[in-house]
Design a protein around this motif. Structure first.
Motif, PDB file in Angstrom:
ATOM      1  N   ILE A  33      43.703  29.579 -19.481  1.00  0.00           N
ATOM      2  CA  ILE A  33      43.061  30.427 -18.468  1.00  0.00           C
ATOM      3  C   ILE A  33      42.656  31.719 -19.172  1.00  0.00           C
ATOM      4  CG2 ILE A  33      43.344  31.706 -16.321  1.00  0.00           C
ATOM      5  CD1 ILE A  33      45.359  29.645 -15.411  1.00  0.00           C
ATOM      6  N   ASN A  34      41.367  31.899 -19.374  1.00  0.00           N
ATOM      7  CA  ASN A  34      40.872  33.066 -20.108  1.00  0.00           C
ATOM      8  C   ASN A  34      40.417  34.131 -19.119  1.00  0.00           C
ATOM      9  OD1 ASN A  34      39.653  34.947 -21.742  1.00  0.00           O
ATOM     10  ND2 ASN A  34      38.512  33.457 -22.971  1.00  0.00           N
ATOM     11  N   VAL A  35      41.231  35.159 -18.965  1.00  0.00           N
ATOM     12  CA  VAL A  35      40.895  36.284 -18.084  1.00  0.00           C
ATOM     13  C   VAL A  35      40.844  37.572 -18.903  1.00  0.00           C
ATOM     14  CG1 VAL A  35      41.655  35.311 -15.883  1.00  0.00           C
ATOM     15  CG2 VAL A  35      43.350  36.337 -17.416  1.00  0.00           C
ATOM     16  N   SER A  36      40.335  37.438 -20.117  1.00  0.00           N
ATOM     17  CA  SER A  36      40.320  38.576 -21.041  1.00  0.00           C
ATOM     18  C   SER A  36      39.030  39.364 -21.002  1.00  0.00           C
ATOM     19  CB  SER A  36      40.560  38.095 -22.472  1.00  0.00           C
ATOM     20  OG  SER A  36      39.489  37.282 -22.929  1.00  0.00           O
ATOM     21  N   GLN A  37      37.916  38.730 -20.657  1.00  0.00           N
ATOM     22  CA  GLN A  37      36.613  39.387 -20.776  1.00  0.00           C
ATOM     23  C   GLN A  37      35.858  39.303 -19.465  1.00  0.00           C
ATOM     24  OE1 GLN A  37      34.064  37.906 -23.910  1.00  0.00           O
ATOM     25  NE2 GLN A  37      33.010  39.847 -24.100  1.00  0.00           N
ATOM     26  N   ALA A  38      35.223  40.413 -19.097  1.00  0.00           N
ATOM     27  CA  ALA A  38      34.486  40.504 -17.829  1.00  0.00           C
ATOM     28  C   ALA A  38      33.034  40.114 -18.049  1.00  0.00           C
ATOM     29  CB  ALA A  38      34.582  41.919 -17.265  1.00  0.00           C
ATOM     30  N   ALA A  39      32.801  38.834 -18.232  1.00  0.00           N
ATOM     31  CA  ALA A  39      31.441  38.365 -18.460  1.00  0.00           C
ATOM     32  C   ALA A  39      31.252  37.023 -17.782  1.00  0.00           C
ATOM     33  CB  ALA A  39      31.166  38.230 -19.953  1.00  0.00           C
ATOM     34  N   GLN A 344      53.161  30.922 -24.048  1.00  0.00           N
ATOM     35  CA  GLN A 344      54.119  30.480 -23.039  1.00  0.00           C
ATOM     36  C   GLN A 344      53.468  30.065 -21.721  1.00  0.00           C
ATOM     37  OE1 GLN A 344      57.529  32.876 -22.253  1.00  0.00           O
ATOM     38  NE2 GLN A 344      58.338  32.727 -24.326  1.00  0.00           N
ATOM     39  N   ALA A 345      52.315  30.676 -21.403  1.00  0.00           N
ATOM     40  CA  ALA A 345      51.718  30.423 -20.086  1.00  0.00           C
ATOM     41  C   ALA A 345      50.280  29.944 -20.160  1.00  0.00           C
ATOM     42  CB  ALA A 345      51.797  31.698 -19.231  1.00  0.00           C
ATOM     43  N   GLY A 346      49.681  29.927 -21.350  1.00  0.00           N
ATOM     44  CA  GLY A 346      48.284  29.533 -21.452  1.00  0.00           C
ATOM     45  C   GLY A 346      47.350  30.506 -20.761  1.00  0.00           C
ATOM     46  N   ILE A 347      47.695  31.803 -20.819  1.00  0.00           N
ATOM     47  CA  ILE A 347      46.890  32.855 -20.198  1.00  0.00           C
ATOM     48  C   ILE A 347      46.463  33.846 -21.276  1.00  0.00           C
ATOM     49  CG2 ILE A 347      46.858  34.781 -18.558  1.00  0.00           C
ATOM     50  CD1 ILE A 347      49.051  33.289 -16.976  1.00  0.00           C
ATOM     51  N   LEU A 367      48.685  45.227 -17.487  1.00  0.00           N
ATOM     52  CA  LEU A 367      47.817  44.155 -17.959  1.00  0.00           C
ATOM     53  C   LEU A 367      46.525  44.167 -17.165  1.00  0.00           C
ATOM     54  CD1 LEU A 367      50.426  41.238 -17.949  1.00  0.00           C
ATOM     55  CD2 LEU A 367      49.550  42.385 -20.004  1.00  0.00           C
ATOM     56  N   ARG A 368      45.399  43.848 -17.835  1.00  0.00           N
ATOM     57  CA  ARG A 368      44.126  43.699 -17.131  1.00  0.00           C
ATOM     58  C   ARG A 368      43.802  42.221 -16.983  1.00  0.00           C
ATOM     59  NH1 ARG A 368      38.126  44.954 -19.377  1.00  0.00           N
ATOM     60  NH2 ARG A 368      38.475  42.837 -20.159  1.00  0.00           N
ATOM     61  N   ILE A 369      43.532  41.821 -15.748  1.00  0.00           N
ATOM     62  CA  ILE A 369      43.147  40.447 -15.440  1.00  0.00           C
ATOM     63  C   ILE A 369      41.692  40.455 -14.988  1.00  0.00           C
ATOM     64  CG2 ILE A 369      43.625  38.410 -14.017  1.00  0.00           C
ATOM     65  CD1 ILE A 369      45.971  39.132 -15.813  1.00  0.00           C
ATOM     66  N   THR A 380      44.961  30.469  -7.916  1.00  0.00           N
ATOM     67  CA  THR A 380      46.273  29.937  -7.544  1.00  0.00           C
ATOM     68  C   THR A 380      47.046  29.484  -8.779  1.00  0.00           C
ATOM     69  OG1 THR A 380      45.505  29.230  -5.360  1.00  0.00           O
ATOM     70  CG2 THR A 380      47.473  28.147  -6.227  1.00  0.00           C
ATOM     71  N   THR A 381      46.366  28.778  -9.674  1.00  0.00           N
ATOM     72  CA  THR A 381      47.012  28.321 -10.912  1.00  0.00           C
ATOM     73  C   THR A 381      47.452  29.503 -11.772  1.00  0.00           C
ATOM     74  OG1 THR A 381      45.686  26.295 -10.895  1.00  0.00           O
ATOM     75  CG2 THR A 381      46.717  26.909 -12.978  1.00  0.00           C
ATOM     76  N   LEU A 382      46.602  30.528 -11.854  1.00  0.00           N
ATOM     77  CA  LEU A 382      46.965  31.733 -12.598  1.00  0.00           C
ATOM     78  C   LEU A 382      48.257  32.326 -12.055  1.00  0.00           C
ATOM     79  CD1 LEU A 382      46.337  34.147 -14.545  1.00  0.00           C
ATOM     80  CD2 LEU A 382      45.030  35.137 -12.654  1.00  0.00           C
ATOM     81  N   PHE A 383      48.351  32.445 -10.742  1.00  0.00           N
ATOM     82  CA  PHE A 383      49.547  33.043 -10.146  1.00  0.00           C
ATOM     83  C   PHE A 383      50.761  32.130 -10.298  1.00  0.00           C
ATOM     84  CE2 PHE A 383      46.736  36.229  -8.722  1.00  0.00           C
ATOM     85  CZ  PHE A 383      47.501  37.311  -8.288  1.00  0.00           C
ATOM     86  N   ASP A 384      50.538  30.819 -10.277  1.00  0.00           N
ATOM     87  CA  ASP A 384      51.645  29.898 -10.557  1.00  0.00           C
ATOM     88  C   ASP A 384      52.245  30.199 -11.925  1.00  0.00           C
ATOM     89  OD1 ASP A 384      51.257  28.566  -8.148  1.00  0.00           O
ATOM     90  OD2 ASP A 384      50.106  26.913  -9.047  1.00  0.00           O
ATOM     91  N   ARG A 385      51.384  30.392 -12.902  1.00  0.00           N
ATOM     92  CA  ARG A 385      51.871  30.612 -14.264  1.00  0.00           C
ATOM     93  C   ARG A 385      52.503  31.999 -14.421  1.00  0.00           C
ATOM     94  NH1 ARG A 385      47.224  27.963 -18.248  1.00  0.00           N
ATOM     95  NH2 ARG A 385      46.819  26.081 -16.992  1.00  0.00           N
TER      96      ARG A 385
END
Length: 394
Positions: A33-39, A344-347, A367-369, A380-385
């Motif tokens: 889950i790539n939530v690193s870049q705002a593009a 550990q979380a694939g984030i 942290l910035r998401i 939902t998957t992000l919050f699960d992890r």
């Protein structure tokens, strides 16, 4: 020996974060889950792509140098659109087109600052602003935001010195997502005006503001040109990130100085991207409304899911635009936590340390998401992890 300008700043944070992926594999049942870049990751609207192809094949002038300040039709269209959105007076002579919004900021600073001049920047800051100020020989003066992620004009005034040239605001904010209210933005305008400074307002994420109506009333001021420098980006609205099309609104006198910078750096903005932005403004308003609505649904999904994390000690510090800015509950600092989360979380997300001056204590807890590329199921998957992270608490 004096170091080169590039040595005065840090490596690009997004590129640094991508290196955390090296050697890590992600199983099919738990992809990254790539939530690193705002593009945006999706391509432009198919009709826009066809319009771009028509320009490539049928408009020979699109392959030549264009005007330094941008396509006249695009400047005219954006001026009219800006005047309509903000209920103010904006002319084509107030508009220039740039090779992305980062270049718009760089051009403004080049026209305003000399070595040793100071620019007040709220923290957490957008790291590319800090990087350019470093490489320009200007001093970034940090303005610490409050618990609500809002900067305080009174605290900003205490930071003004004879070397101060500008104050920078980003709204909706990167990295926090905070949307600055009109009263606060006007208070900063008054402060800048009183002290003869420029107020640079970066509105890259304007099209995804959560409130209807004008984002602010600065353009309604008859004297806005003497103080305001507005930055804008077509990248997020029309998925044109790879075409690097941004814009800047300011006085004609300041644009005359900015033109010197733009002519030297890029000569002109990319022609195909300019034609795409013009076509988008003329044809995609309804589609863009749908894009905004979807981002707001995803924002709501963050709000709906957040109680799960609050129960574990997390805190939502800011939410808006493309971003959720979070305080984590772990003893491990964010600079170490973020790369660990990849394994550990694939984030993949960015630590708060990338948005603050070195050794700022609160940065270690944040942290910035960048959630805009996740649908409701992805959120939902992000919050699960995130909920499943089992680390020593603070």
């Amino acid at each position: 020996m004096t170091p080169p300008r590039t040595a005065t700043t840090f490596p690009p944070p997004v590129m640094e974060a991508r290196r955390w992926l090296e050697g890590v594999t992600f199983p099919a049942d738990r992809p990254l889950i790539n939530v690193s870049q705002a593009a945006p990751v999706d391509p432009p609207h198919p009709d826009m792509r066809r319009a771009m192809a028509d320009v490539v094949l049928g408009d020979d002038s699109a392959h030549l140098y264009g005007p330094v300040l941008g396509n006249p039709a695009l400047r005219t269209e954006l001026a009219a659109r800006t005047a309509r959105i903000y209920a103010g007076e904006v002319t084509p002579q107030n508009i220039c087109i740039t090779s992305g919004c980062n270049q718009a900021f760089a051009a403004a600073i080049a026209a305003l600052c000399s070595d040793g001049d100071e620019v007040i920047v709220p923290v957490p800051w957008y790291f590319n602003h800090k990087m350019w100020l470093d490489m320009s020989g200007a001093t970034s003066v940090p303005l610490t935001c409050g618990d609500d992620m809002m900067p305080d004009p009174a605290q900003a005034e205490a930071l003004i010195t004879p070397r101060t040239r500008a104050i920078v605001l980003v709204t909706p904010n990167n990295p926090t997502g905070a949307e600055y209210p009109d009263g606060l933005i006007n208070a900063f305008f008054d402060l800048a005006q009183t002290h003869g400074l420029k107020l640079i307002v970066d509105e890259t994420y304007r099209d995804f503001h959560s409130h209807s109506g004008t984002p602010h009333s600065l353009f309604q001021r008859s004297d806005w040109q003497n103080t305001l420098v507005q930055l804008y980006s077509f990248s997020k609205a029309y998925r044109l990130t790879g075409h690097r099309i941004g814009a800047l609104a300011a006085s004609p006198a300041l644009l005359a100085e900015i033109e010197k910078f733009l002519d030297t750096v890029a000569i002109c903005p990319a022609q195909i991207g300019q034609h795409a932005a013009l076509w988008g403004m003329r044809n995609l308003d309804q589609w863009l409304t749908g894009e905004r609505d979807e981002i707001l649904r995803r924002r709501s999904a963050i709000t709906d899911q957040m109680p799960r994390l609050v129960a574990n000690g997390w805190r939502l510090r800011g939410l808006g635009g493309y971003f959720a800015y979070m305080e984590h509950p772990f003893a491990l600092g964010s600079a170490d936590l973020a790369p660990l989360m990849v394994k550990q979380a694939g984030i993949l997300c960015l630590p708060g340390t990338m948005f603050y001056p070195d050794n700022t204590p609160q940065a270690a807890h944040e942290l910035r998401i960048a959630f805009a590329n996740l649908d409701a199921d992805g959120i939902t998957t992000l919050f699960d992890r995130l909920e499943a992270l089992d680390l020593q608490p603070r």
